[in-house]
Design a protein around this motif. Structure first.
Motif, PDB file in Angstrom:
ATOM      1  N   VAL A  53      34.275  70.827 -70.357  1.00  0.00           N
ATOM      2  CA  VAL A  53      33.936  71.915 -71.276  1.00  0.00           C
ATOM      3  C   VAL A  53      33.067  72.947 -70.577  1.00  0.00           C
ATOM      4  O   VAL A  53      33.297  74.159 -70.695  1.00  0.00           O
ATOM      5  CB  VAL A  53      33.227  71.362 -72.532  1.00  0.00           C
ATOM      6  N   ARG A  54      32.065  72.497 -69.832  1.00  0.00           N
ATOM      7  CA  ARG A  54      31.199  73.426 -69.093  1.00  0.00           C
ATOM      8  C   ARG A  54      31.996  74.229 -68.075  1.00  0.00           C
ATOM      9  O   ARG A  54      31.811  75.439 -67.922  1.00  0.00           O
ATOM     10  CB  ARG A  54      30.080  72.657 -68.390  1.00  0.00           C
ATOM     11  N   ASP A  55      32.905  73.540 -67.374  1.00  0.00           N
ATOM     12  CA  ASP A  55      33.687  74.189 -66.316  1.00  0.00           C
ATOM     13  C   ASP A  55      34.588  75.280 -66.886  1.00  0.00           C
ATOM     14  O   ASP A  55      34.613  76.407 -66.381  1.00  0.00           O
ATOM     15  CB  ASP A  55      34.526  73.131 -65.595  1.00  0.00           C
ATOM     16  N   VAL A  56      35.318  74.964 -67.963  1.00  0.00           N
ATOM     17  CA  VAL A  56      36.235  75.943 -68.557  1.00  0.00           C
ATOM     18  C   VAL A  56      35.457  77.105 -69.161  1.00  0.00           C
ATOM     19  O   VAL A  56      35.843  78.276 -69.006  1.00  0.00           O
ATOM     20  CB  VAL A  56      37.134  75.280 -69.614  1.00  0.00           C
ATOM     21  N   ALA A  57      34.352  76.809 -69.836  1.00  0.00           N
ATOM     22  CA  ALA A  57      33.562  77.871 -70.460  1.00  0.00           C
ATOM     23  C   ALA A  57      33.028  78.842 -69.422  1.00  0.00           C
ATOM     24  O   ALA A  57      33.011  80.062 -69.645  1.00  0.00           O
ATOM     25  CB  ALA A  57      32.405  77.264 -71.257  1.00  0.00           C
ATOM     26  N   GLN A  63      34.485  82.508 -69.360  1.00  0.00           N
ATOM     27  CA  GLN A  63      33.442  83.320 -69.995  1.00  0.00           C
ATOM     28  C   GLN A  63      33.602  83.344 -71.508  1.00  0.00           C
ATOM     29  O   GLN A  63      33.592  84.401 -72.152  1.00  0.00           O
ATOM     30  CB  GLN A  63      33.462  84.747 -69.436  1.00  0.00           C
ATOM     31  N   CYS A  64      33.784  82.152 -72.076  1.00  0.00           N
ATOM     32  CA  CYS A  64      33.899  82.038 -73.533  1.00  0.00           C
ATOM     33  C   CYS A  64      32.855  81.051 -74.030  1.00  0.00           C
ATOM     34  O   CYS A  64      32.306  80.260 -73.238  1.00  0.00           O
ATOM     35  CB  CYS A  64      35.301  81.597 -73.940  1.00  0.00           C
ATOM     36  N   VAL A  93      33.400  85.188 -62.183  1.00  0.00           N
ATOM     37  CA  VAL A  93      33.491  83.803 -61.726  1.00  0.00           C
ATOM     38  C   VAL A  93      34.886  83.620 -61.146  1.00  0.00           C
ATOM     39  O   VAL A  93      35.882  83.732 -61.860  1.00  0.00           O
ATOM     40  CB  VAL A  93      33.251  82.799 -62.875  1.00  0.00           C
ATOM     41  N   ASP A  94      34.954  83.360 -59.856  1.00  0.00           N
ATOM     42  CA  ASP A  94      36.241  83.221 -59.169  1.00  0.00           C
ATOM     43  C   ASP A  94      36.194  81.976 -58.300  1.00  0.00           C
ATOM     44  O   ASP A  94      35.802  82.018 -57.138  1.00  0.00           O
ATOM     45  CB  ASP A  94      36.528  84.466 -58.322  1.00  0.00           C
ATOM     46  N   ARG A  95      36.531  80.851 -58.906  1.00  0.00           N
ATOM     47  CA  ARG A  95      36.523  79.584 -58.178  1.00  0.00           C
ATOM     48  C   ARG A  95      37.591  78.664 -58.755  1.00  0.00           C
ATOM     49  O   ARG A  95      38.120  78.888 -59.840  1.00  0.00           O
ATOM     50  CB  ARG A  95      35.152  78.914 -58.277  1.00  0.00           C
TER      51      ARG A  95
END
Length: 501
Positions: free
Chosen positions: A55-59, A63-64, A311-313
């Motif tokens: 959840v942290r990674d996707v958010a 940027q949601c 965020v580009d990773r």
């Protein structure tokens, strides 16, 4: 610019009190309240540890708000469990709860709802892809086997004809009966449905008795359709699907009678605040008070993410694999036999204490009846979440105190979002005023309430809604209203101008 060009022409038609108010340097617009109550922010502890990092990674990457991914992921997991496990929230009662959940994520068009849903439902789409491949192989095998069976039947007919010709009718009949049964066709295992008639959905539920997940990227259209007069039958069916343990019967000319033994449906979708506000208002007014909106128990309406950064990773591979593993383990639980769990003694004490407190507080007279109804459905939700968290953690015997405590943590969080959702509908005039403030450049100067109504902006679809929003803007000194005599003795009209700031 000349002096004549600087003077707005409408000043000449303004009555003296309105003109004095408009020109007064001492009167300035006052800030409008947001119209939205505060909500509890998302916390990692709401989820079992295996789901948190994903959840942290996707958010972070999309940027949601993390609420969007967290809620959608919980609903997805609940749909995989379906009716495999249920829970008795009381020790000596037959009250039974299926853990399927209904959720909705509420945000502006640019709040990244769709990317959040896509990422949260990715494990289920992977399961569907696997099942389609297996179904393709099974279908090819079934076709070949059916052709072989047809050859065997032709041979049996020839043999039966000879037996009949020799006078052995019983032997001929036995030969034909030996191959009379058709081969059972393979059934595609489904997890997700998007757009289906209720009749077809009933057939799919009969083929997938563990339950399905209804996913609508834009839930507003679905809600509006089933809340219409033509959608009354569909609405009754969906209401039955909320509990997850009911049945339903269709009687149709042409289709005949369809009995749906397992009405178990989970639901998730996104919607804009203005779209759901009108539906909540219908529930509040009693116009459509059948409990549909209150069944959206996992409704989240978080604050917008205002600070954007690039965020580009690559996605967190370990977190992704962990979520995939959790969903896979839930999917591998056999559909039969179904099991009904209860709380452990410690967990039961924790749940009973919360349940008693919650029910007493939810019956307070100062709560709006629609919001009260929403809160009173929450014990079923919390019990279902406790069971779900126990299963995610690998337990299948009793629901532990840890799982119960985590589920109860959702109650205050969900109640704060429900208060924002219902409050937004109750405060519709304020939200309409904010919308007019944002779009003031699209109105003429001066403008009338009728010209606002003709724009047909969301939430301002009636004259009363427009008038109420304008009254707010007048109260907070954003606009000045004045009457102008009607032409040829007609009724006077009210006009509005924006105050200079």
């Amino acid at each position: 610019m000349t002096t004549h060009e600087q003077i707005p022409p409408f000043l000449a038609e303004m009555p003296e009190p309105a003109l004095a108010s408009y020109l007064s340097p001492e009167i300035a617009p006052k800030p409008l309240p947001s119209g939205l109550s505060r909500v509890m922010p998302w916390r990692d502890e709401l989820l079992p540890s295996d789901l948190r990092e994903y959840v942290r990674d996707v958010a972070e990457r999309t940027q949601c708000p993390p609420d969007f991914i967290g809620v959608a992921l919980v609903v997805a997991a609940s749909s995989v469990v379906g009716r495999k496990f249920t829970i008795h929230p009381k020790q000596h009662d037959d009250w039974l709860v299926v853990p399927n959940q209904w959720g909705v994520i509420i945000g502006r068009p640019s709040a990244m709802k769709s990317p959040a849903l896509k990422q949260a439902l990715r494990p289920l789409h992977a399961l569907e892809s696997r099942e389609r491949k297996q179904y393709g192989l099974a279908e090819a095998e079934h076709k070949a086997s059916s052709e072989l069976l047809e050859m065997e039947r032709n041979a049996a007919k020839v043999k039966a004809k000879k037996l009949l010709g020799s006078g052995d009718k019983n032997a001929a009949l036995a030969e034909l009966n030996r191959l009379s049964s058709d081969m059972q066709a393979p059934v595609l295992r489904r997890y997700i449905v998007n757009d289906s008639t209720v009749e077809k959905l009933g057939e799919l539920l009969n083929e997938n008795p563990n339950g399905l997940l209804l996913v609508r990227d834009e839930l507003g259209g679905w809600l509006a359709t089933i809340q219409s007069e033509d959608g009354s039958v569909a609405r009754a069916f969906y209401l039955e699907c909320f509990d997850g343990n009911g049945s339903f019967t269709y009687d149709r000319i042409g289709r005949g009678t369809i009995f749906i033994e397992s009405c178990c449906l989970s639901l998730i979708g996104g919607i804009q605040p203005s779209r759901i506000a009108s539906l909540v208002r219908a529930a509040i007014s009693g116009e459509l008070d059948d409990g549909l909106i209150q069944r959206l128990q996992l409704a989240v309406y978080p604050d917008d993410v205002r600070e954007w950064r690039l965020v580009d990773r690559w996605p967190n591979k370990a977190a992704t694999e962990r979520v995939d593993w959790v969903i896979e383990q839930l999917d591998q639980i056999p559909d039969q036999p179904r099991s009904a769990l209860r709380f452990s003694p410690e967990a039961q004490e924790i749940f009973n204490a919360w349940y008693t407190r919650h029910m007493q507080e939810s019956r307070r007279e100062e709560l709006h009846p629609a919001l009260q109804s929403h809160f009173l459905k929450m014990p079923q939700t919390i019990a279902g979440l406790a069971l779900l968290f126990e299963l995610i953690g690998g337990g299948q015997q009793v629901v532990s105190a840890e799982a119960a405590t985590r589920a109860i943590g959702w109650s205050a969080y969900l109640m704060s979002h429900a208060q924002r959702l219902y409050g937004a509908a109750i405060n519709a005039p304020l939200l309409g005023a904010r919308l007019l403030l944002e779009r003031q450049q699209k109105l003429p100067e001066p403008f009338t309430a009728r010209e606002v109504r003709q724009k047909d902006w969301t939430g301002l679809g009636s004259q009363d809604a427009v008038n109420n929003a304008l009254a707010i803007l007048v109260e907070y000194d954003f606009i000045v209203g004045y009457e102008v005599a009607g032409e040829k003795g007609g009724r006077p009209s009210m006009r509005y101008v924006w105050r200079n700031t």
